[in-house]
Design a protein around this motif. Structure first.
Motif, PDB file in Angstrom:
ATOM      1  N   LEU A 353     -13.124  -3.911 -29.697  1.00  0.00           N
ATOM      2  CA  LEU A 353     -12.097  -3.150 -30.393  1.00  0.00           C
ATOM      3  C   LEU A 353     -11.104  -4.078 -31.082  1.00  0.00           C
ATOM      4  N   PRO A 354     -10.460  -3.589 -32.147  1.00  0.00           N
ATOM      5  CA  PRO A 354      -9.365  -4.373 -32.736  1.00  0.00           C
ATOM      6  C   PRO A 354      -8.158  -4.388 -31.813  1.00  0.00           C
ATOM      7  N   PRO A 359      -3.604  -0.377 -26.535  1.00  0.00           N
ATOM      8  CA  PRO A 359      -2.974   0.609 -25.646  1.00  0.00           C
ATOM      9  C   PRO A 359      -3.949   1.690 -25.179  1.00  0.00           C
ATOM     10  N   SER A 360      -4.762   2.197 -26.082  1.00  0.00           N
ATOM     11  CA  SER A 360      -5.759   3.197 -25.710  1.00  0.00           C
ATOM     12  C   SER A 360      -6.811   2.599 -24.784  1.00  0.00           C
ATOM     13  N   LEU A 377     -11.269  -7.557 -27.102  1.00  0.00           N
ATOM     14  CA  LEU A 377     -10.427  -7.299 -28.265  1.00  0.00           C
ATOM     15  C   LEU A 377     -10.655  -8.406 -29.288  1.00  0.00           C
ATOM     16  N   LYS A 378     -10.751  -7.995 -30.537  1.00  0.00           N
ATOM     17  CA  LYS A 378     -10.989  -8.928 -31.647  1.00  0.00           C
ATOM     18  C   LYS A 378      -9.786  -8.842 -32.586  1.00  0.00           C
ATOM     19  N   PRO A 379      -8.860  -9.798 -32.519  1.00  0.00           N
ATOM     20  CA  PRO A 379      -7.663  -9.726 -33.352  1.00  0.00           C
ATOM     21  C   PRO A 379      -7.944  -9.654 -34.854  1.00  0.00           C
ATOM     22  N   LEU A 381     -10.525  -8.118 -36.161  1.00  0.00           N
ATOM     23  CA  LEU A 381     -11.278  -6.900 -36.464  1.00  0.00           C
ATOM     24  C   LEU A 381     -10.322  -5.839 -36.993  1.00  0.00           C
ATOM     25  N   ALA A 382     -10.673  -5.246 -38.116  1.00  0.00           N
ATOM     26  CA  ALA A 382      -9.823  -4.226 -38.729  1.00  0.00           C
ATOM     27  C   ALA A 382     -10.000  -2.894 -38.023  1.00  0.00           C
ATOM     28  N   SER A 383      -8.929  -2.115 -37.952  1.00  0.00           N
ATOM     29  CA  SER A 383      -9.009  -0.779 -37.387  1.00  0.00           C
ATOM     30  C   SER A 383      -9.774   0.131 -38.331  1.00  0.00           C
ATOM     31  N   ASP A 384     -10.444   1.124 -37.749  1.00  0.00           N
ATOM     32  CA  ASP A 384     -11.174   2.109 -38.570  1.00  0.00           C
ATOM     33  C   ASP A 384     -10.187   2.962 -39.369  1.00  0.00           C
TER      34      ASP A 384
END
Length: 384
Positions: A353-354, A359-360, A377-379, A381-384
Motif C-alpha cells: 500500500l502507499p 491509518p486504514s 508500505l511503499k512511500p 507508490l501513488a494512491s489510487d
C-alpha cells in the motif's frame, strides 16, 4: 516529508514532518522504498506502551542511500540497504559480542539498553514509515544488498526484523535438524519462525493459531496447522507427537495472547509450552513481554508480572531463551539465503500500500481482519 505519526491509542495519521538530515559524521540518510507494519507496532498503536505522541513509527525499513556523513567509509550514495531495527554503535562491549539488540551507547535512558527506530522505550529515534530516515552509525547499521535488490525488495525488507527474529526464536529454542518444533502464533514472526525451522531441517513443524488465513499460509510450506479454536492446542500437539511432546517450542505471541474465547491471558503461551515441550527441551521467547503494561486490567500485570508454572518447568529440566533478536548476527547469512533462492519470506505479504493508506492499514491489521497478514508500505507508490 510525509510520515506516519503516532497521535495516541488507535490514532495514527500521515503528516508532513521535517526532513531528517545528516547531523553526525557517522550518519547515513536513506530514501525509504519499503517499510513494514510490524506486530510490535500494534502494541504501541493499542496504547499498551508508553509511546510518546508525535513520534514517527516504523522499524522495518529498506531503501536507497542518498547522503552520508564525512566519517562513513563503507556505504555510498546509491547503495540499496536494509536496516536492522536494532540501532547499534558497533563498538561497545555488547556490540563487539554480537549483542546488537543490547547496545550500551545508543539509548540515552540510563536504565535501558538497546535502541530502535520509532519504538517505545528504545531511544528518541524516529521511524521509517516515512519518505526518508536518518540512520545513526551507518557503517554498522546498513546491510548492503546485492544486485537483485529491486527484484527481491519485498524479501530483503524482511531482514530488518521478522525473518531474523523468527530465526532467532528457533536458535533460542535450541532447534536442531530432525527436531519436532511447535510455534505459537501464525502472525508474521511466527510464520518466519516456521519458515526458519523448515530451512534448518526440522522433521516436523507445528504452528498454533486460530485465524484460518494465517494457518493456510503456514500449510503452504508444509507446516502442520493447529487450530486451537477447534480443541485444546496441548492435546493436539501431544497427538501429533505420539504423546511425547515437541523437542522445542517458540513463543511468537507474547503478553497479549488471547484464549479462543477472546479473553486476554498473558501467561497462556508460556504455560502451554511448558506442557508440550519434552523433558529437557528448549523454549524460545521472542513474543513481546514488557516491564510496564499501562493498558493491563490489574496492577500486577501493569507491572509486567504474570503467573508462570516454575515448578513444572524446573521438574522437566527445560531451558528458556528470551529477548529481542540481534539482527546483525543473522542478517548477512539470511540475505545470502534470499539471494540464492533458498528463502523467500515475502510469501507472507498480503498487502502493498502507499504510505497514505497507513491509518486504514493499521486499523485492519490490528483487527486481524481476514487476509491481513503482513502489510508493506511503499512511500513512492501513488494512491489510487
Amino acid at each position: 516529508m510525509k510520515a506516519v505519526v503516532y497521535e495516541g491509542p488507535r490514532n495514527v495519521s500521515v503528516e508532513e514532518v521535517p526532513d531528517p538530515v545528516v547531523s553526525e559524521p557517522t550518519d547515513v540518510l536513506v530514501r525509504i522504498t519499503t517499510t513494514n507494519i510490524c506486530g510490535s507496532d500494534l502494541h504501541m498503536y493499542e496504547g499498551r506502551t508508553a509511546m510518546d505522541s508525535g513520534r514517527v513509527l516504523g522499524h522495518e525499513n529498506l531503501g536507497e542511500v542518498v547522503d552520508t556523513g564525512a566519517a562513513v567509509v563503507s556505504v555510498r550514495v546509491g547503495d540499496r540497504v536494509c536496516l536492522p531495527f536494532n540501532i547499534s554503535c558497533g563498538f561497545c562491549r555488547n556490540c563487539e559480542r554480537g549483542l546488537t539488540a543490547f547496545c550500551l551507547t545508543t539509548n540515552p535512558d540510563p536504565d535501558m539498553v538497546g535502541a530502535a527506530y520509532g519504538f517505545a522505550g528504545m531511544g528518541p529515534y524516529n521511524g521509517g514509515q516515512a519518505e526518508y530516515l536518518r540512520v545513526p552509525f551507518g557503517d554498522s547499521n546498513c546491510l548492503k544488498l546485492p544486485d537483485d535488490a529491486q527484484e527481491k525488495e519485498n524479501d530483503y525488507v524482511m531482514l530488518s526484523d521478522i525473518f531474523p527474529t523468527g530465526w532467532h526464536c528457533t536458535e533460542l529454542a535450541g532447534m536442531q535438524p530432525g527436531d519436532e518444533i511447535v510455534v505459537y502464533g501464525a502472525g508474521p514472526v511466527g510464520l518466519m519462525a516456521a519458515h526458519s525451522a523448515m530451512i534448518k531441517g526440522a522433521a516436523k513443524v507445528m504452528i498454533v493459531d486460530r485465524h484460518p488465513d494465517r494457518l493456510k499460509l503456514a500449510e503452504q510450506i508444509g507446516v502442520i496447522a493447529i487450530d486451537d479454536s477447534k480443541g485444546s492446542a496441548v492435546e493436539q500437539i501431544l497427538e501429533q507427537t505420539n504423546g511425547a511432546g515437541a523437542d522445542c517450542g517458540c513463543d511468537c505471541i507474547g503478553y497479549q495472547a488471547h484464549d479462543p474465547q477472546g479473553q486476554e491471558d498473558p501467561a497462556m503461551v508460556l504455560r502451554d509450552l511448558v506442557r508440550v515441550v519434552k523433558f529437557t527441551g528448549g523454549i524460545g521467547v521472542v513474543g513481546l513481554y514488557l516491564p510496564q503494561d499501562p493498558g493491563a486490567p490489574d496492577q500486577e500485570r501493569q507491572k509486567g508480572r504474570i503467573t508462570f508454572e516454575m515448578g513444572q518447568f524446573w521438574v522437566k529440566g527445560q531451558r528458556m531463551g528470551t529477548g529481542q533478536a540481534n539482527v546483525k548476527h543473522y542478517n548477512r547469512q539470511l540475505r545470502d539465503l534470499i539471494h540464492e533462492g533458498r528463502a523467500n519470506p515475502s510469501w507472507i505479504i498480503s498487502h502493498q500500500l502507499p504510505l497514505s493508506e497507513a491509518p486504514s492499514a493499521y486499523e485492519h491489521f490490528d483487527a486481524r481482519d481476514d487476509g491481513w497478514t503482513k502489510v508493506v508500505l511503499k512511500p513512492q507508490l501513488a494512491s489510487d
